[in-house]
Design a protein around this motif. Structure first.
Motif, PDB file in Angstrom:
ATOM      1  N   GLY A 208       5.984  -3.106   0.316  1.00 42.37           N
ATOM      2  CA  GLY A 208       5.583  -1.804   0.821  1.00 42.37           C
ATOM      3  C   GLY A 208       4.838  -0.925  -0.154  1.00 42.37           C
ATOM      4  O   GLY A 208       4.641   0.261   0.105  1.00 42.37           O
ATOM      5  N   ARG A 209       4.407  -1.460  -1.269  1.00 44.83           N
ATOM      6  CA  ARG A 209       3.720  -0.622  -2.257  1.00 44.83           C
ATOM      7  C   ARG A 209       2.337  -0.231  -1.761  1.00 44.83           C
ATOM      8  O   ARG A 209       1.553  -1.084  -1.360  1.00 44.83           O
ATOM      9  N   GLY A 210       2.049   1.059  -1.816  1.00 45.47           N
ATOM     10  CA  GLY A 210       0.798   1.560  -1.285  1.00 45.47           C
ATOM     11  C   GLY A 210      -0.325   1.555  -2.302  1.00 45.47           C
ATOM     12  O   GLY A 210      -0.107   1.681  -3.519  1.00 45.47           O
ATOM     13  N   GLN A 211      -1.532   1.424  -1.788  1.00 37.03           N
ATOM     14  CA  GLN A 211      -2.719   1.564  -2.627  1.00 37.03           C
ATOM     15  C   GLN A 211      -2.739   2.958  -3.250  1.00 37.03           C
ATOM     16  O   GLN A 211      -2.339   3.951  -2.642  1.00 37.03           O
ATOM     17  N   ILE A 212      -3.197   3.033  -4.481  1.00 33.81           N
ATOM     18  CA  ILE A 212      -3.286   4.317  -5.181  1.00 33.81           C
ATOM     19  C   ILE A 212      -4.070   5.315  -4.326  1.00 33.81           C
ATOM     20  O   ILE A 212      -5.161   5.024  -3.848  1.00 33.81           O
ATOM     21  N   GLY A 213      -3.489   6.490  -4.137  1.00 28.47           N
ATOM     22  CA  GLY A 213      -4.155   7.537  -3.363  1.00 28.47           C
ATOM     23  C   GLY A 213      -3.760   7.578  -1.913  1.00 28.47           C
ATOM     24  O   GLY A 213      -4.107   8.532  -1.204  1.00 28.47           O
ATOM     25  N   ASP A 214      -3.026   6.578  -1.428  1.00 27.33           N
ATOM     26  CA  ASP A 214      -2.647   6.533  -0.019  1.00 27.33           C
ATOM     27  C   ASP A 214      -1.295   7.170   0.268  1.00 27.33           C
ATOM     28  O   ASP A 214      -0.915   7.301   1.431  1.00 27.33           O
TER      29      ASP A 214
END
Length: 265
Positions: A208-214
């Motif tokens: 579940g790790r999100g893209q930077i900025g999301d």
């Protein structure tokens, strides 16, 4: 792992195209390609290996399981040394089946580090305890905060054992900035990693790790804390994300580099 869909040669090519100077590697693809071959591939390309992930899983009670875990961690240290990185990241392990003893599990981590710290030092490798978000405490990592990680690490010399600071796992913790300062004062920040927090989390939560900025994390704020604590080493982006893995890896890596510049540089 952010672009695990790329082969190691493809990863090297895209890093060179984008001007990315180093990569954090995971053991499975390195073993598949060959440890010596991977070391030569990156060395010939002029790319640094920033860290190797992962060692750990020290919490088993069964003597045979514990012996195998120690043997595997010695192999991981050997691999890190061959690859030319000075940092092996540790995911310490969850509760053994049927156990509810968090304290005992953490003490078994300390017991393992007592054996592995000198071996790592002899091979020029530091061990970095990574605290994971508390949702992983039962099955993956009983070390959930930087406070807990440092309480373990500080039993050993800093050149043997320190911590990994990962925004995804600590952003929620009001004590984390002070603990980053504590880690920096002791020379124990061995790596700094970025990933964003997005919801809803997927089933199983691991990817579940999100893209930077999301997501919800101010990356620049956390970089400020780490740099104020004296850290000057590489910054890694580590994303476990099925949607990113389903895309073209070159596109994802280019996007990730751009997001780093936009949100963390």
């Amino acid at each position: 792992m952010t672009v695990k869909q790329l082969s190691l040669p493809e990863l090297v090519d895209v890093c060179l195209e984008l001007g990315v100077p180093g990569v954090g590697l995971w053991r499975a693809p390195v073993q598949e390609y060959g440890v010596e071959a991977t070391a030569k591939l990156l060395r010939d390309a002029g790319l640094a290996v920033t860290t190797l992930c992962r060692g750990g899983f020290f919490t088993a009670i069964d003597p045979a399981e514990r012996a195998e875990a120690l043997a595997d961690n010695r192999r991981a240290i050997d691999e890190a040394a061959t690859l030319g990185t000075d940092t092996l990241v540790l995911v310490s392990g969850g509760l053994p089946a049927g156990s509810k003893d968090l304290y005992g599990a953490r003490e078994r981590i300390a017991d393992a580090l007592t054996e592995l710290g000198p071996y790592a030092e002899k091979n020029g490798v530091r061990l970095a305890i990574e605290p994971l978000h508390p949702m992983y405490a039962s099955d993956r990592c009983v070390v959930s905060t930087l406070t807990q990680a440092l309480d373990l690490a500080e039993r050993f010399p800093a050149h043997q054992v320190g911590v990994a600071v990962d925004t995804y796992h600590i952003w929620w913790d009001d004590n984390a900035p002070a603990q980053i300062a504590r880690a920096g004062a002791g020379g124990r920040i061995h790596t700094f990693q970025l990933a964003d927090w997005t919801t809803p989390l997927p089933e199983g939560v691991l990817n579940g790790r999100g893209q930077i900025g999301d997501g919800s994390i101010d990356m620049r704020e956390w970089r400020t804390y780490v740099e104020a604590a004296g850290y000057t080493g590489p910054i890694e982006v580590e994303l476990f994300n099925d949607a990113l893995w389903a895309r073209d890896g070159r596109e994802v890596l280019a996007e990730t580099a751009a997001r780093f510049v936009e949100h963390a540089a």
